[in-house]
Scaffold this active site. Structure first.
Site, PDB file in Angstrom:
ATOM      1  N   GLU A 108     -31.370 -43.956  17.364  1.00  0.00           N
ATOM      2  CA  GLU A 108     -32.098 -44.764  16.377  1.00  0.00           C
ATOM      3  C   GLU A 108     -32.015 -44.154  14.984  1.00  0.00           C
ATOM      4  O   GLU A 108     -31.933 -44.883  13.987  1.00  0.00           O
ATOM      5  CB  GLU A 108     -33.561 -44.928  16.805  1.00  0.00           C
ATOM      6  CG  GLU A 108     -33.746 -45.650  18.133  1.00  0.00           C
ATOM      7  CD  GLU A 108     -32.980 -46.962  18.197  1.00  0.00           C
ATOM      8  OE1 GLU A 108     -32.892 -47.644  17.168  1.00  0.00           O
ATOM      9  OE2 GLU A 108     -32.466 -47.302  19.279  1.00  0.00           O
ATOM     10  N   HIS A 133     -28.924 -45.247  13.337  1.00  0.00           N
ATOM     11  CA  HIS A 133     -29.049 -46.585  12.748  1.00  0.00           C
ATOM     12  C   HIS A 133     -29.668 -46.494  11.351  1.00  0.00           C
ATOM     13  O   HIS A 133     -29.282 -47.241  10.446  1.00  0.00           O
ATOM     14  CB  HIS A 133     -29.923 -47.471  13.634  1.00  0.00           C
ATOM     15  CG  HIS A 133     -29.203 -48.064  14.807  1.00  0.00           C
ATOM     16  ND1 HIS A 133     -27.988 -48.711  14.700  1.00  0.00           N
ATOM     17  CD2 HIS A 133     -29.522 -48.106  16.128  1.00  0.00           C
ATOM     18  CE1 HIS A 133     -27.598 -49.129  15.888  1.00  0.00           C
ATOM     19  NE2 HIS A 133     -28.508 -48.772  16.779  1.00  0.00           N
ATOM     20  N   GLU A 145     -23.574 -50.604  17.960  1.00  0.00           N
ATOM     21  CA  GLU A 145     -24.154 -49.797  19.040  1.00  0.00           C
ATOM     22  C   GLU A 145     -23.210 -48.689  19.469  1.00  0.00           C
ATOM     23  O   GLU A 145     -23.628 -47.566  19.753  1.00  0.00           O
ATOM     24  CB  GLU A 145     -24.528 -50.685  20.227  1.00  0.00           C
ATOM     25  CG  GLU A 145     -25.670 -51.643  19.963  1.00  0.00           C
ATOM     26  CD  GLU A 145     -26.912 -50.936  19.457  1.00  0.00           C
ATOM     27  OE1 GLU A 145     -27.284 -49.886  20.010  1.00  0.00           O
ATOM     28  OE2 GLU A 145     -27.513 -51.447  18.492  1.00  0.00           O
TER      29      GLU A 145
END
Length: 642
Positions: free
Chosen positions: A190, A193, A281
């Site tokens: 995360e 990201h 991803e």
């Protein structure tokens, strides 16, 4: 993995998304206009529009359509087009406005509960520790942490528009089923990201699709309005008036046609979203491994998801709309799958995987972990200083736009900060450490001045960044009062020291965004030439504030120009640059596109190190500007003479 190149790629994908969106809108406008013209032509409504029918039976269909449109009137076509575009634009803007207020909006929409940084619950305490460690390793402010308490599937997400307003959220299932290494891998995914710029892209995808679905929604409303039963129930018409209700059927057919067109637009929008998300991803998985140097952690997390009964399913009704935010698939769909298959991701991370899933051992390891009072990673995890080196070495790769870090002196182990990091989990102590950093003595400062005195500047910065989530637990009124008080303190003598400026900028950027006191800065400058003048001012002031001779200053400017790729030839040292000019230039440089801003810091680092003597002023200035430009805070090796 160069995170700034990844951010640039995310920006390019965002531009492609906008182009595809515009193409979809254009196609919808054309088809809707064609539908509207044909509808009016073959209905009694055509008489109301003043349209006189012409004979087109002998013409090919496309010539007949053009003849009908020409007879219908291009002014009416323009009006219909403007209405369609306006509906889509307003819907898109409305959704963007809602979600761009900060990641906490997304977390709350999905049923997230904010975790207090001072929590004593063991599972939440472990999560807070992992998030803090990853944030400090990435040299960024610690984001607020949320738990989706109603979700038993194993999942997580990062949301926001920039790192200033980012949040990290995990499901209750992830909190309970993953051990520390596995949770670390998921959180690292995360964080990648956040650093890759994927969050802003995700928000734009949601806003874009929301705009496209408004055609579908408009059609549905017309269908409901045109149904005879609804019409009769709403207005009290009896069966004897059916012969006068032929217009209802026409409205229903028009609504059905719009609904079908909107459904087609929504379909292709979902396909675009799924394709973009799957590629990001894979990138985030690879980035997570480079963060942690431990593919087993994230690999085992995916193995547990594969064998867990609930897998990664999210039950919230908004799971489909926001599914591309998550770590793993939030809903089951092959055509609109926002994530690659779990097995494929595991095989990429663990090439020797035997195809068997694993069961959770989180509870046993949690009891063992909290029996050990030392903060850090358990088992085979990396310690915070190792993670920091991993991130720094990644940033200093072969690319000519990456950072170059010098390792801090080895005598700064993470556990020296353990007790202090635990203390800044309350808003009272968070405010105290910020006051102590600028040397202000007050009741709020408590004993922080003594506690932080032995720390190096980089350790103090780690502590200040760790205190930001606690500041975000304040109410908006309480934060505004603290902000005003802090400004009053640093402005009392009508002078602002570097420490005062640094302390203010560290919490201002993320907290102002969080409390809605500032909007995200939109990139404005796309190339080196457009920021050259501002950078010349920043570099000149930077070298003049450092302790070096005129000869060294000229060499430093030359080094900054070479390292940044910005032409600084002919810079005059005699130029008297005011503080206002300097701060204005720095603010303008913040508007540079993501791929340019790392060059700015790289140039300053080269200027600071040109004489082999990095002073504290230079280190503070670099830290201030990194905070203003929303970049990881680099560390400089202080010279003994500094």
């Amino acid at each position: 993995m160069n995170f700034y190149l990844a951010q640039e790629e995310a920006r390019k994908q965002s531009q492609r998304l906008i182009l595809l969106f515009c193409l979809a809108v254009f196609v919808l406008v054309v088809l809707t206009n064609a539908l509207f013209v044909v509808f009016v032509w073959f209905s009694d409504i055509g008489n109301l529009a003043g349209t006189q029918r012409i004979n087109v039976s002998s013409l090919p269909w496309y010539q007949a359509l053009l003849a009908i449109i020409d007879n219908f009137g291009w002014d009416k076509i323009a009006i219909v087009s403007a209405i369609i575009v306006s509906v889509i634009a307003v819907a898109t803007w409305s959704k963007w406005s809602d979600l761009s207020k900060g990641g906490h909006v997304v977390a709350e929409l999905l049923g997230g509960k904010r975790v207090n940084p001072d929590t004593k619950e063991p599972h939440e305490r472990r999560l807070i520790n992992v998030v803090e460690e990853m944030a400090l390793a990435a040299s960024m402010a610690v984001p607020p942490v949320y738990v989706l308490t109603n979700e038993q599937g194993i999942n997580a997400f990062a949301a926001g528009v920039s790192s200033d307003d980012a949040v990290v959220a995990v499901s209750q299932g992830a909190l309970m089923q993953l051990n520390r290494d596995q949770l670390q891998g998921v959180v690292a995914h995360e964080f990648s990201h956040i650093l890759n710029g994927d969050m802003r892209l995700n928000v734009r995808v949601v806003a874009t699709l929301h705009g496209l679905t408004m055609i579908n929604e408009t059609g549905r409303i017309l269908m409901e309005a045109g149904s005879h039963r609804s019409y009769r129930r709403s207005y009290g018409f009896s069966n004897s008036s059916r012969k006068n209700n032929g217009g209802q059927f026409v409205i229903f057919i028009a609504g059905l046609a719009l609904w079908l067109l909107g459904t087609v637009g929504q379909f292709f929008g979902e396909v675009i979203k799924a394709a973009l998300s799957r590629q990001r991803e894979y990138l985030a998985d690879a980035s997570a491994v480079q963060f942690t140097r431990n593919p087993t952690g994230i690999g085992e997390a995916l193995q547990i998801i594969g064998g867990y009964g609930k897998h990664s399913k999210i039950d919230n009704p908004r799971a489909h709309e926001l599914g591309h935010f998550f770590f793993s698939a939030a809903f089951n769909s092959r055509l609109f799958a926002t994530h690659p298959p779990v097995d494929e991701r595991i095989e990429r991370l663990l090439p020797n995987w035997n195809g068997q899933y694993v069961e959770s051992t989180a509870e046993a390891e949690l009891r063992s972990e909290f029996g050990d009072p030392v903060m850090g990673f358990s088992g085979g995890s990396l310690h915070a200083e190792d993670l920091s080196k991993a991130v720094q070495s990644e940033s200093s790769g072969s690319s000519d736009i990456s950072f170059e870090f010098q390792e801090q002196a080895a005598a700064e182990p993470a556990f020296n900060l353990k007790s202090l990091l635990e203390r800044v989990h309350t808003s009272y102590d968070a405010k105290g450490v910020y006051y102590a950093f600028i040397g202000h003595e007050s009741v709020a400062t408590n004993d922080w001045s003594e506690r932080i005195a032995p720390l190096s500047l980089s350790q103090k910065l780690d502590l200040l960044r760790a205190a930001i989530p606690s500041l975000k637990t304040l109410s908006k009124e309480e934060y505004s009062a603290f902000r005003s008080s802090y400004l009053q303190v640093i402005s009392a003598d009508k002078k602002r020291s570097l420490s005062e400026w640094l302390g203010f900028e560290l919490f201002r950027n993320p907290c102002d965004r969080f409390f809605g006191l500032a909007k995200p800065v939109k990139p404005k400058y796309k190339n080196i030439e457009s920021i050259g003048g501002f950078y010349r001012i920043a570099v000149t002031k930077f070298v003049q504030m450092g302790t070096r001779t005129t000869r060294d200053q000229l060499a430093a400017i030359e080094a900054a120009g070479k390292a940044s790729g910005i032409d600084l030839a002919g810079t005059k040292l005699a130029l008297n640059i005011s503080t206002k000019e300097f701060t204005t230039a720095c603010s303008e440089l913040k508007k540079a596109y993501p791929l340019l801003t790392p060059r700015l810091i790289k140039g300053l680092l080269a200027a600071a190190e040109v004489d082999g003597k990095v002073c504290e002023i230079e280190q503070k200035l670099v830290s201030i500007l990194a905070a203003i430009w929303d970049l990881p805070l680099p560390t400089l090796e202080m010279s003994e003479a500094a």
